[in-house]
Design an enzyme around this catalytic site. Structure first.
Site, PDB file in Angstrom:
ATOM      1  N   GLU B  59      35.977  67.317  72.137  1.00 12.88           N
ATOM      2  CA  GLU B  59      35.598  65.964  72.012  1.00 12.88           C
ATOM      3  C   GLU B  59      36.372  64.962  73.047  1.00 12.88           C
ATOM      4  O   GLU B  59      35.793  63.939  73.498  1.00 12.88           O
ATOM      5  CB  GLU B  59      36.508  65.250  70.431  1.00 12.88           C
ATOM      6  CG  GLU B  59      35.481  65.870  69.282  1.00 12.88           C
ATOM      7  CD  GLU B  59      35.539  67.260  68.924  1.00 12.88           C
ATOM      8  OE1 GLU B  59      36.483  67.699  69.528  1.00 12.88           O
ATOM      9  OE2 GLU B  59      34.747  67.679  67.895  1.00 12.88           O
ATOM     10  N   HIS B 126      37.845  64.942  56.902  1.00 14.71           N
ATOM     11  CA  HIS B 126      36.349  64.915  56.844  1.00 14.71           C
ATOM     12  C   HIS B 126      35.970  63.367  56.301  1.00 14.71           C
ATOM     13  O   HIS B 126      34.935  63.218  55.553  1.00 14.71           O
ATOM     14  CB  HIS B 126      35.477  65.861  56.254  1.00 14.71           C
ATOM     15  CG  HIS B 126      35.385  67.268  57.004  1.00 14.71           C
ATOM     16  ND1 HIS B 126      36.629  67.930  56.888  1.00 14.71           N
ATOM     17  CD2 HIS B 126      34.302  67.613  57.887  1.00 14.71           C
ATOM     18  CE1 HIS B 126      36.172  68.963  57.791  1.00 14.71           C
ATOM     19  NE2 HIS B 126      34.947  68.870  58.396  1.00 14.71           N
TER      20      HIS B 126
HETATM   21  C1  LIG Z   1      37.811  69.226  66.959  1.00 18.15           C
HETATM   22  C2  LIG Z   1      36.612  69.577  65.988  1.00 18.15           C
HETATM   23  N1  LIG Z   1      35.496  69.175  66.230  1.00 18.15           N
HETATM   24  C3  LIG Z   1      34.363  69.413  65.238  1.00 18.15           C
HETATM   25  C4  LIG Z   1      34.712  70.136  64.364  1.00 18.15           C
HETATM   26  C5  LIG Z   1      33.558  70.258  63.250  1.00 18.15           C
HETATM   27  N2  LIG Z   1      33.225  71.784  63.161  1.00 18.15           N
HETATM   28  C6  LIG Z   1      33.749  72.515  62.091  1.00 18.15           C
HETATM   29  S1  LIG Z   1      33.434  74.111  62.250  1.00 18.15           S
HETATM   30  C7  LIG Z   1      32.525  73.855  63.526  1.00 18.15           C
HETATM   31  C8  LIG Z   1      32.130  75.178  64.397  1.00 18.15           C
HETATM   32  C9  LIG Z   1      33.053  76.184  64.542  1.00 18.15           C
HETATM   33  O1  LIG Z   1      32.524  77.277  65.192  1.00 18.15           O
HETATM   34  P1  LIG Z   1      33.435  78.522  65.728  1.00 18.15           P
HETATM   35  O2  LIG Z   1      34.775  77.882  66.173  1.00 18.15           O
HETATM   36  O3  LIG Z   1      32.747  79.258  66.457  1.00 18.15           O
HETATM   37  O4  LIG Z   1      33.733  79.378  64.408  1.00 18.15           O
HETATM   38  P2  LIG Z   1      32.548  79.888  63.185  1.00 18.15           P
HETATM   39  O5  LIG Z   1      32.469  78.512  62.349  1.00 18.15           O
HETATM   40  O6  LIG Z   1      31.628  80.562  64.079  1.00 18.15           O
HETATM   41  O7  LIG Z   1      33.546  80.686  62.507  1.00 18.15           O
HETATM   42  C10 LIG Z   1      32.434  72.501  63.973  1.00 18.15           C
HETATM   43  C11 LIG Z   1      31.824  71.934  65.185  1.00 18.15           C
HETATM   44  C12 LIG Z   1      36.071  70.367  63.778  1.00 18.15           C
HETATM   45  N3  LIG Z   1      36.452  71.205  62.759  1.00 18.15           N
HETATM   46  N4  LIG Z   1      37.144  70.256  64.871  1.00 18.15           N
END
Ligand SMILES: Cc1ncc(C[n+]2csc(CCOP(=O)(O)OP(=O)(O)O)c2C)c(N)n1
Lengths: 319, 321
Positions: B59, B126
């Site tokens: 972000e 959220h």
């Molecule tokens: C700083 C931040 N930005 C956006 C999000 C929204 N978000 C939650 S999970 C996710 C994807 C996470 O992907 P990854 O780290 O690869 O973990 P996975 O879900 O694949 O286990 C996003 C974008 C968040 N939780 N925190």
């Protein structure tokens, strides 16, 4: 792993049935081996663990009672978060079990901070910390800052990166440009390990080394596991963005099936015993579920509505 | 038949912005082929190849990048997956984007979309409403659309503005709120009388408009005519419309979903108290969420935020005074 998988299947069906779980359900299906293999190296009340979204298996291995997951998803007051926070956002910091916030990356420095304090207080001993993150979460500034700091302080921290190739819908090609995330370890000046995250024995071996090295003063250890989540980002998501061919390959490498076969091949268990474990897990989960369904949900009139521990400094909520 | 949702209005506005201005591009997590966590950019990547990008989960860099692009003449729309995560980009928003024009006379036409506000079961991270935090900083325009029409026109206007806009779209309204068409555009910075009345004024914005309108309807059954003012934009704040309403009613309640300490509702009360004290027949009241993080369990969440019932109760208090 079996208990985690069974529990998560229940969470999924409770979600789909509707009614009791409000909000999302985020499962670790396909990542149990990688998560549990870290969890078994951690001791409740002695080490520091900061699990993330897909660490149900690691949480159980660390010592969290299975029922706490259900209690948090259902938001009952008997759970560790008492309905104030939910689902995967749970922990018991007093026992070295950190409660994640949603903001990815931000738990790493918290786990590091706990270790840092123990060191300056002289209570570190052989304790270690561990936290995990997905491929996507490695793109955060918080992850970078935290890991760099832990490296500078040479803290006994094991950082798991579950590279499941997607962050929600975003493939790793839109997340990082290095060939392999483990290459970054070098840049941080820390030790890096990679492993097939669907192979329980390999995961256990890698984590054993990583934790041993962390505990004796070699500083942070990065462990990158290659795997795929066998489901959506959350239960609301059908993961239609993952190509079918890729899903098929990974379904055939379900880490639970792999682990069971490994245990059979090595003569550690028998088919009959495995089945008994599954049955036992189902009974445990069913029993916990029916218990939690009877437990009280929070009552706003009993809630203190106070966010400070220093209650004398809490302002009235008439605002 | 009402057919366009608030969410569709946001998508349509982005479609229109992309269609009419080649300088516009979209940057955000999962917004391209996937269409975004809420589908606010559904199909836009396909319709405008090379102009809708999936961002890494970064972000801070997303906002910094938008500022750099704006300097080069682009007009980026940045989607935060949830308003709550904009805190990670806070420094770039309030120090980089918000100060650029003042320091360098270089305009900073960026739009930051914040899916805001509470929905049941979303928990502390959220659900947040960030308008008051950002409004505190000079150099930002803070929009809080409460209607389908405003969601559409104000987003289009945001993209046209030469200043950074924090566009607070409410997730609770995404699917439920519908309209027949996009209606008429109203200028940014003007409040709207959403319901005329003579006994008391409720000043509010975003999802709380709808709770307030329901409360006003409840009070009508008791014979009170409550006027409801929709701020539309928290900053700039249309003090004139507020004062004119208070001049008609003599009573003021301000309702907002964000935390109670300070913020948009306090700003309204402060302005009315200092500029129109003589118009007030009762002490002005404000109603916000409670001063704790936003709870996960729906039982708690419903008590944490203002609702039709709690707004009605405050209004009765105000009217009895
Ligand atoms: C700083 C931040 N930005 C956006 C999000 C929204 N978000 C939650 S999970 C996710 C994807 C996470 O992907 P990854 O780290 O690869 O973990 P996975 O879900 O694949 O286990 C996003 C974008 C968040 N939780 N925190």
């Amino acid at each position: 792993m079996i208990r985690s998988r069974t529990l998560e299947e229940k969470l999924g069906s409770l979600y789909r049935a509707g009614g009791r779980i409000v909000g999302g359900v985020y499962l670790g299906r396909g990542q149990e081996a990688f998560s549990a293999a870290a969890g078994i190296h951690l001791r409740w009340d002695k080490d520091v663990y900061g699990p993330l979204i897909r660490d149900q298996a690691g949480r159980i291995a660390f010592g969290e009672p299975l029922i706490d997951s259900l209690r948090t998803y259902l938001g009952v007051v008997t759970g560790p978060m008492r309905g104030r926070d939910g689902n995967i956002h749970r922990g018991q910091p007093k026992h070295g079990y950190m409660a994640m916030i949603s903001h990815l990356g931000s738990l790493l420095s918290v786990v590091a901070g706990a270790l840092f304090a123990r060191r300056i207080k002289g209570t570190l001993g052989d304790s270690a910390g561990a936290t995990s993150i997905g491929d996507g979460g490695t793109s955060t500034g918080a992850f970078h800052e935290g890991l760099n700091m832990a490296a500078v302080e040479k803290l006994p921290l094991v950082v798991s990166i579950a590279n499941n190739q997607y962050a929600y819908s975003t493939p790793t090609s839109r997340q990082y440009a290095c060939e392999n995330l483990v290459d970054r370890a070098h840049g941080y000046g820390i030790e890096g390990h990679s492993v097939d995250g669907t192979d329980l024995l390999a995961c256990v071996k890698v984590y054993r080394t990583a934790f041993e090295r962390a505990r004796v003063g070699h500083g942070p250890q990065m462990v990158v596991g290659r795997l795929l989540r066998l489901g959506g980002h959350g239960e609301h998501d059908d993961a239609s963005y993952i190509p079918e061919s890729m899903k098929k390959i990974h379904e055939s490498r379900d880490c639970l099936t792999v682990a069971q076969q490994q245990a059979l091949d090595l003569g550690w268990t028998t088919q009959a015993e495995l089945e008994a474990w599954h049955k036992q897990a189902r009974q445990e989960v069913d029993q916990a579920t029916s218990q939690v369904l009877k437990e009280p949900t929070p009552d706003p009139y009993r809630e203190t509505w106070q966010a400070l521990s220093t209650t004398s400094l809490v302002e009235g909520n008439e605002g | 038949m009402s057919s366009i949702t608030y969410l569709e209005a946001i998508r349509e506005a982005q479609y229109e912005a992309l269609r009419t201005n080649p300088d516009v591009f979209l940057y955000g997590q999962d917004i391209n082929a996937f269409g975004g966590a809420f589908k606010a950019t559904k199909n836009l990547g396909r319709e405008f190849p090379g102009r809708v990008f999936d961002s890494p989960i970064s972000e801070d860099a997303m906002i910094g990048m938008a500022v750099g692009a704006a300097v080069e003449g682009a007009r980026p729309i940045i989607e935060m997956q949830f308003a709550d995560f904009s805190s990670v980009g806070f420094n770039q928003i309030v120090n980089q984007a918000a100060t650029l024009y003042w320091r360098t006379q270089t305009p900073c036409p960026i739009t930051i979309r914040l899916p805001s506000g509470g929905t049941a079961g979303s928990g502390p991270f959220h659900s947040q409403s960030m308008e008051s935090i950002y409004a505190h900083y000079p150099g930002l325009v803070i929009l809080t659309p409460a209607t389908v029409e405003d969601a559409y026109w104000m987003l289009l206007d945001s993209v046209k503005l030469d200043d950074p806009v924090i566009f607070c779209e409410h997730k609770f309204l995404y699917y439920h709120l519908k309209a027949d068409d996009f209606g008429q555009a109203m200028p940014i910075g003007k409040a709207r009388i959403a319901r005329p009345g003579r006994d008391a004024t409720v000043v509010t914005y975003s999802a709380m408009l709808h709770e307030s309108l329901k409360a006003a309807e409840e009070l009508r059954l008791d014979g009170y005519e409550v006027e409801v003012v929709d701020l539309r934009s928290v900053k700039p704040m249309d003090t004139d419309t507020i004062l004119a309403s208070v001049a008609r009613t003599g009573r003021l309640l301000v309702v907002g979903e964000s935390f109670p300490w300070g913020g948009a509702t306090a700003e309204v009360v402060a302005r009315v108290a200092s500029e129109a004290f003589h118009l007030l027949d009762a002490p002005p009241l404000r109603l916000n969420s409670k001063d704790t993080p936003i709870p996960y369990h729906p039982n708690l969440w419903k008590s944490h935020r203002p609702t039709t019932a709690s707004i009605s109760a405050e209004l009765r208090k105000l009217l009895r005074y």
